[in-house]
Write an enzyme that holds these catalytic residues in place. Structure first.
Site, PDB file in Angstrom:
ATOM      1  N   ALA A   1       1.014  -1.452   0.231  1.00 41.63           N
ATOM      2  CA  ALA A   1      -0.150   0.028  -0.056  1.00 41.63           C
ATOM      3  C   ALA A   1       0.952   1.303   0.148  1.00 41.63           C
ATOM      4  CB  ALA A   1      -0.761   0.153   1.175  1.00 41.63           C
TER       5      ALA A   1
ATOM      6  N   GLY B   1       1.733  -6.221   1.161  1.00 42.57           N
ATOM      7  CA  GLY B   1       0.323  -6.073   0.285  1.00 42.57           C
ATOM      8  C   GLY B   1       0.767  -6.733  -1.238  1.00 42.57           C
TER       9      GLY B   1
ATOM     10  N   GLU C   1       0.858 -10.319  -1.044  1.00 42.35           N
ATOM     11  CA  GLU C   1      -0.344 -10.960  -0.975  1.00 42.35           C
ATOM     12  C   GLU C   1      -1.106 -10.706  -2.394  1.00 42.35           C
ATOM     13  OE1 GLU C   1      -4.438 -10.784   1.942  1.00 42.35           O
ATOM     14  OE2 GLU C   1      -3.003  -9.331   2.060  1.00 42.35           O
TER      15      GLU C   1
ATOM     16  N   GLU D   1       7.019  -5.886   7.561  1.00 45.84           N
ATOM     17  CA  GLU D   1       6.292  -5.173   8.354  1.00 45.84           C
ATOM     18  C   GLU D   1       7.001  -5.226   9.905  1.00 45.84           C
ATOM     19  OE1 GLU D   1       3.342  -6.215   5.341  1.00 45.84           O
ATOM     20  OE2 GLU D   1       4.943  -7.479   6.209  1.00 45.84           O
TER      21      GLU D   1
END
Length: 258
Positions: free
Chosen positions: A65, A109, A112, A132
């Site tokens: 993101a 992300g 993912e 993260e």
């Protein structure tokens, strides 16, 4: 379109390209909205049988993101990747087969988003990671839940807990990706896989995908005892008739997707 997303349909294949190479193809609010619209369009169009998701530039597939806009960057809650990932928003499972074409960084992300695909083709420079914890950040991270299901347990936990990256070669070794090729051959290889998919009946593929994914989290006994409506409906389609006729006439079938 904002220019952050490129889109082309040819030979029953929708080519969707993240186009923010300077931002490592991170998902901005506008890109998130456009992706959501394209997934809806792809699912609704019977002339589109396969989707291919790739990214511009040579540095990254997607770095996750885009948080440069502050906390409101994803106020739409469509979820990163236009609903495919389900992070903090609705989970969209694309009906059509989806190929992710990954090069460079696929992080957070972005990792993912790749795992949402049915097939993953990777360049030899691809790196998959969950950074993260190294940044002291953890949230509604769907990527962890996908990683623990798509990789061997201890391999996934090492990625989750260390924040270190996985190479394309290791991703292939652990069965995460279908093929690793030199970066220069990536697009050609993606088109080759798309062509393989369009040889089959698109409606049969969609019914099969829905059936296996809908019972993935349950027991084998439950899966075998289930009656699948999309498969039942498929038997009344023109493609079934065409498949039988082509077999009788000893020729390749010409699918209509209807």
């Amino acid at each position: 379109m904002s220019g952050e997303l490129l889109y082309e349909v040819r030979d029953h294949v929708a080519y969707v390209t993240l186009n923010r190479p300077k931002a490592l193809n991170s998902i901005s609010h506008d890109l998130d909205v456009e992706l959501e619209q394209k997934w809806i369009e792809i699912d609704a169009n019977p002339d589109i049988w396969v989707a291919v998701l790739s990214a511009a530039g040579d540095r990254a597939f997607c770095a996750g993101a885009d948080i440069s806009g502050g906390t409101g960057a994803h106020s739409s809650r469509l979820a990163l990747g236009g609903g495919l990932t389900g992070i903090g928003g609705p989970l969209r499972v694309l009906k059509k087969p989806l190929i992710a074409v990954v090069h460079g960084y696929a992080l957070g992300g972005g990792f993912e988003l790749a795992m949402c695909a049915d097939l993953i083709i990777a360049a030899d420079n691809a790196q998959f990671g969950l950074p993260e914890v190294k940044a002291g950040i953890i949230g509604e991270s769907g990527v962890m839940h996908r990683a623990i299901r798509q990789l061997p347990h201890h391999v996934a936990m090492a990625l989750i807990l260390t924040g270190e990256r996985m190479s394309a070669a290791d991703a292939e070794r652990y069965g995460l990706v279908n093929e690793v090729v030199p970066f220069a051959e990536l697009q050609q290889t993606a088109e080759k896989w798309a062509a393989k998919l369009t040889v089959a009946s698109p409606l049969a593929q969609q019914a099969a995908k829905e059936a296996v994914l809908s019972r993935l989290g349950g027991s084998l006994e439950t899966a075998l005892a289930t009656k699948y409506e999309p498969i039942e409906a498929y038997f009344h389609t023109e493609d079934v008739k065409e498949g039988r006729l082509a077999f009788q006439e000893k020729r390749l079938p010409t699918w209509s997707g209807r």
